[in-house]
Scaffold this motif. Structure first.
Motif, PDB file in Angstrom:
ATOM      1  N   ASP A 191       0.795  -1.226   0.000  1.00 34.92           N
ATOM      2  CA  ASP A 191       0.000   0.000   0.000  1.00 34.92           C
ATOM      3  C   ASP A 191       0.831   1.280   0.000  1.00 34.92           C
ATOM      4  O   ASP A 191       0.284   2.364  -0.226  1.00 34.92           O
ATOM      5  N   SER A 192       2.130   1.182   0.243  1.00 37.39           N
ATOM      6  CA  SER A 192       2.920   2.402   0.354  1.00 37.39           C
ATOM      7  C   SER A 192       4.335   2.205  -0.168  1.00 37.39           C
ATOM      8  O   SER A 192       4.838   1.075  -0.244  1.00 37.39           O
ATOM      9  N   TYR A 193       4.964   3.325  -0.538  1.00 39.78           N
ATOM     10  CA  TYR A 193       6.354   3.310  -0.977  1.00 39.78           C
ATOM     11  C   TYR A 193       7.275   3.463   0.230  1.00 39.78           C
ATOM     12  O   TYR A 193       6.876   3.994   1.272  1.00 39.78           O
ATOM     13  N   ALA A 194       8.510   3.019   0.057  1.00 42.49           N
ATOM     14  CA  ALA A 194       9.484   3.140   1.140  1.00 42.49           C
ATOM     15  C   ALA A 194       9.839   4.605   1.360  1.00 42.49           C
ATOM     16  O   ALA A 194       9.940   5.382   0.417  1.00 42.49           O
ATOM     17  N   ARG A 195      10.032   4.965   2.623  1.00 39.28           N
ATOM     18  CA  ARG A 195      10.451   6.324   2.956  1.00 39.28           C
ATOM     19  C   ARG A 195      11.977   6.351   3.027  1.00 39.28           C
ATOM     20  O   ARG A 195      12.587   5.561   3.741  1.00 39.28           O
ATOM     21  N   THR A 196      12.592   7.243   2.273  1.00 42.09           N
ATOM     22  CA  THR A 196      14.049   7.355   2.241  1.00 42.09           C
ATOM     23  C   THR A 196      14.474   8.774   2.600  1.00 42.09           C
ATOM     24  O   THR A 196      13.631   9.670   2.730  1.00 42.09           O
ATOM     25  N   GLY A 197      15.778   8.968   2.725  1.00 44.10           N
ATOM     26  CA  GLY A 197      16.267  10.309   3.021  1.00 44.10           C
ATOM     27  C   GLY A 197      15.913  11.295   1.941  1.00 44.10           C
ATOM     28  O   GLY A 197      15.556  12.446   2.223  1.00 44.10           O
ATOM     29  N   ARG A 198      15.991  10.870   0.681  1.00 45.22           N
ATOM     30  CA  ARG A 198      15.683  11.781  -0.424  1.00 45.22           C
ATOM     31  C   ARG A 198      14.191  12.036  -0.563  1.00 45.22           C
ATOM     32  O   ARG A 198      13.779  13.090  -1.070  1.00 45.22           O
ATOM     33  N   SER A 199      13.378  11.058  -0.164  1.00 43.79           N
ATOM     34  CA  SER A 199      11.931  11.224  -0.348  1.00 43.79           C
ATOM     35  C   SER A 199      11.239  11.824   0.879  1.00 43.79           C
ATOM     36  O   SER A 199      10.021  11.976   0.885  1.00 43.79           O
ATOM     37  N   THR A 200      12.015  12.178   1.907  1.00 36.52           N
ATOM     38  CA  THR A 200      11.451  12.796   3.101  1.00 36.52           C
ATOM     39  C   THR A 200      11.692  14.294   3.064  1.00 36.52           C
ATOM     40  O   THR A 200      12.842  14.740   3.047  1.00 36.52           O
ATOM     41  N   PRO A 201      10.644  15.117   3.018  1.00 33.67           N
ATOM     42  CA  PRO A 201      10.838  16.570   2.949  1.00 33.67           C
ATOM     43  C   PRO A 201      11.442  17.116   4.235  1.00 33.67           C
ATOM     44  O   PRO A 201      11.235  16.563   5.325  1.00 33.67           O
ATOM     45  N   THR A 202      12.172  18.196   4.118  1.00 26.49           N
ATOM     46  CA  THR A 202      12.776  18.817   5.298  1.00 26.49           C
ATOM     47  C   THR A 202      11.806  19.776   5.984  1.00 26.49           C
ATOM     48  O   THR A 202      11.972  20.071   7.174  1.00 26.49           O
ATOM     49  N   ARG A 203      10.795  20.253   5.251  1.00 26.65           N
ATOM     50  CA  ARG A 203       9.804  21.151   5.833  1.00 26.65           C
ATOM     51  C   ARG A 203       8.412  20.562   5.652  1.00 26.65           C
ATOM     52  O   ARG A 203       8.122  19.923   4.655  1.00 26.65           O
ATOM     53  N   HIS A 204       7.548  20.770   6.644  1.00 19.77           N
ATOM     54  CA  HIS A 204       6.161  20.302   6.626  1.00 19.77           C
ATOM     55  C   HIS A 204       6.086  18.807   6.288  1.00 19.77           C
ATOM     56  O   HIS A 204       5.402  18.387   5.344  1.00 19.77           O
ATOM     57  N   ARG A 205       6.766  18.021   7.073  1.00 21.04           N
ATOM     58  CA  ARG A 205       6.744  16.573   6.859  1.00 21.04           C
ATOM     59  C   ARG A 205       5.349  15.989   7.019  1.00 21.04           C
ATOM     60  O   ARG A 205       5.053  14.923   6.487  1.00 21.04           O
ATOM     61  N   GLU A 206       4.492  16.710   7.747  1.00 23.32           N
ATOM     62  CA  GLU A 206       3.131  16.225   7.951  1.00 23.32           C
ATOM     63  C   GLU A 206       2.327  16.231   6.656  1.00 23.32           C
ATOM     64  O   GLU A 206       1.279  15.582   6.559  1.00 23.32           O
ATOM     65  N   ARG A 207       2.794  16.949   5.648  1.00 28.23           N
ATOM     66  CA  ARG A 207       2.095  16.997   4.358  1.00 28.23           C
ATOM     67  C   ARG A 207       2.526  15.878   3.426  1.00 28.23           C
ATOM     68  O   ARG A 207       1.925  15.699   2.357  1.00 28.23           O
ATOM     69  N   ALA A 208       3.566  15.152   3.784  1.00 27.62           N
ATOM     70  CA  ALA A 208       4.090  14.097   2.914  1.00 27.62           C
ATOM     71  C   ALA A 208       3.237  12.840   3.004  1.00 27.62           C
ATOM     72  O   ALA A 208       2.651  12.523   4.040  1.00 27.62           O
ATOM     73  N   SER A 209       3.157  12.124   1.895  1.00 31.24           N
ATOM     74  CA  SER A 209       2.438  10.855   1.846  1.00 31.24           C
ATOM     75  C   SER A 209       3.207   9.879   0.968  1.00 31.24           C
ATOM     76  O   SER A 209       3.764  10.274  -0.066  1.00 31.24           O
ATOM     77  N   TYR A 210       3.217   8.629   1.401  1.00 28.71           N
ATOM     78  CA  TYR A 210       3.880   7.567   0.629  1.00 28.71           C
ATOM     79  C   TYR A 210       2.860   6.523   0.189  1.00 28.71           C
ATOM     80  O   TYR A 210       3.225   5.475  -0.325  1.00 28.71           O
ATOM     81  N   ASP A 211       1.591   6.867   0.363  1.00 34.83           N
ATOM     82  CA  ASP A 211       0.500   5.977  -0.003  1.00 34.83           C
ATOM     83  C   ASP A 211       0.445   5.822  -1.529  1.00 34.83           C
ATOM     84  O   ASP A 211       0.424   6.809  -2.261  1.00 34.83           O
ATOM     85  N   ARG A 212       0.409   4.583  -2.011  1.00 36.56           N
ATOM     86  CA  ARG A 212       0.422   4.343  -3.459  1.00 36.56           C
ATOM     87  C   ARG A 212      -0.802   4.945  -4.139  1.00 36.56           C
ATOM     88  O   ARG A 212      -0.699   5.502  -5.237  1.00 36.56           O
ATOM     89  N   GLU A 213      -1.966   4.827  -3.530  1.00 33.89           N
ATOM     90  CA  GLU A 213      -3.174   5.362  -4.153  1.00 33.89           C
ATOM     91  C   GLU A 213      -3.103   6.878  -4.278  1.00 33.89           C
ATOM     92  O   GLU A 213      -3.521   7.447  -5.292  1.00 33.89           O
ATOM     93  N   VAL A 214      -2.575   7.547  -3.270  1.00 31.28           N
ATOM     94  CA  VAL A 214      -2.430   9.003  -3.317  1.00 31.28           C
ATOM     95  C   VAL A 214      -1.456   9.395  -4.414  1.00 31.28           C
ATOM     96  O   VAL A 214      -1.725  10.287  -5.234  1.00 31.28           O
ATOM     97  N   VAL A 215      -0.302   8.719  -4.461  1.00 28.21           N
ATOM     98  CA  VAL A 215       0.705   9.011  -5.483  1.00 28.21           C
ATOM     99  C   VAL A 215       0.143   8.770  -6.878  1.00 28.21           C
ATOM    100  O   VAL A 215       0.272   9.606  -7.784  1.00 28.21           O
ATOM    101  N   HIS A 216      -0.509   7.623  -7.070  1.00 27.55           N
ATOM    102  CA  HIS A 216      -1.042   7.283  -8.388  1.00 27.55           C
ATOM    103  C   HIS A 216      -2.108   8.282  -8.830  1.00 27.55           C
ATOM    104  O   HIS A 216      -2.164   8.667 -10.006  1.00 27.55           O
ATOM    105  N   ALA A 217      -2.969   8.687  -7.911  1.00 31.16           N
ATOM    106  CA  ALA A 217      -4.042   9.621  -8.257  1.00 31.16           C
ATOM    107  C   ALA A 217      -3.475  10.955  -8.725  1.00 31.16           C
ATOM    108  O   ALA A 217      -3.966  11.558  -9.692  1.00 31.16           O
ATOM    109  N   ILE A 218      -2.432  11.441  -8.056  1.00 28.32           N
ATOM    110  CA  ILE A 218      -1.818  12.707  -8.455  1.00 28.32           C
ATOM    111  C   ILE A 218      -1.148  12.571  -9.816  1.00 28.32           C
ATOM    112  O   ILE A 218      -1.296  13.428 -10.691  1.00 28.32           O
ATOM    113  N   LEU A 219      -0.424  11.478 -10.016  1.00 26.78           N
ATOM    114  CA  LEU A 219       0.244  11.262 -11.296  1.00 26.78           C
ATOM    115  C   LEU A 219      -0.769  11.117 -12.427  1.00 26.78           C
ATOM    116  O   LEU A 219      -0.592  11.672 -13.518  1.00 26.78           O
TER     117      LEU A 219
END
Length: 221
Positions: free
Chosen positions: A6-34
């Motif tokens: 259901d989700s992608y791995a969280r890595t150093g590059r994929s983790t934002p430095t600001r407003h981390r609460e806005r980040a999502s690794y959910d596949r459905e969320v990512v796919h819908a945006i793409l």
């Protein structure tokens, strides 16, 4: 965090430095945006300097396909190395202008995806044909079947890059302005101006036969 169904791995590059609460690794969320877009920006390093190019894309399963020309230098470089060209791909949808009482708290409502990975050139004719058709349909659904397919010469002049969706994150900002408590009584309008894409009325080519009617897939846009 490791990747799951259901989700992608969280890595150093994929983790934002600001407003981390806005980040999502959910596949459905990512796919819908793409899947809502077809224009991305592709970043890479050329001759020691950063380069960012706009280009068309489409998601097919857990892969992104990008359109280009065989004369494009980054595409040539991607085809020369079996490991691919290190890239960063971004897609952003603007949903609103967030106007606060203070200039500092002005913001945007948006949905974005950032993909880190290696771009490899598609060499299989079958995969290339499928990707080109998908790219056309991603811009205008139904158009691939309603146009002449690319011939062998055109396919040879078309380059398509493939990026696996592995190191991916989405980021979303929604809601109203975050005004400071001390600014709430200031006499300035505060709120959100919604933003959404709009399509105009299709304009036929000057040499189009009057007997050819506007396709239904365009009339419905």
């Amino acid at each position: 965090m490791s990747a799951t169904a259901d989700s992608y791995a969280r890595t150093g590059r994929s983790t934002p430095t600001r407003h981390r609460e806005r980040a999502s690794y959910d596949r459905e969320v990512v796919h819908a945006i793409l899947d809502e877009g077809f224009l991305c920006h592709l970043g890479f390093v050329r001759d020691g300097a950063p380069v960012v190019l706009p280009t068309l894309y489409v998601r097919m399963g857990e892969r992104i396909y990008l359109h280009g020309s065989t004369g494009s230098r980054p595409l040539r470089e991607a085809g020369q190395d079996e490991r691919g060209l290190p890239v960063c791909l971004t897609v952003t949808h603007l949903d609103g202008l967030v106007l606060a009482r203070s200039a500092f708290h002005h913001s945007l409502n948006y949905r974005s995806v950032v993909v880190h990975g290696a771009a490899c050139q598609v060499t299989s004719e079958e995969e290339l044909t499928a990707a080109v058709d998908a790219l056309v349909d991603n811009v205008v659904p139904g158009r691939a079947a309603d146009s002449r397919p690319a011939d062998a010469k055109e396919l040879a002049a078309t380059a398509v890059l493939r990026i696996d969706l592995a190191e991916v994150s989405a980021k979303v900002r929604s809601g109203g302005p975050n005004d400071d408590a001390g600014d709430l009584d200031l006499p300035y309008w505060s709120g959100v101006v919604p933003v959404s894409p709009a399509y105009g009325i299709p304009v036929p080519a000057e040499d189009l036969s009057p007997d050819i009617a506007l396709p239904g897939y365009l009339a419905a846009r």
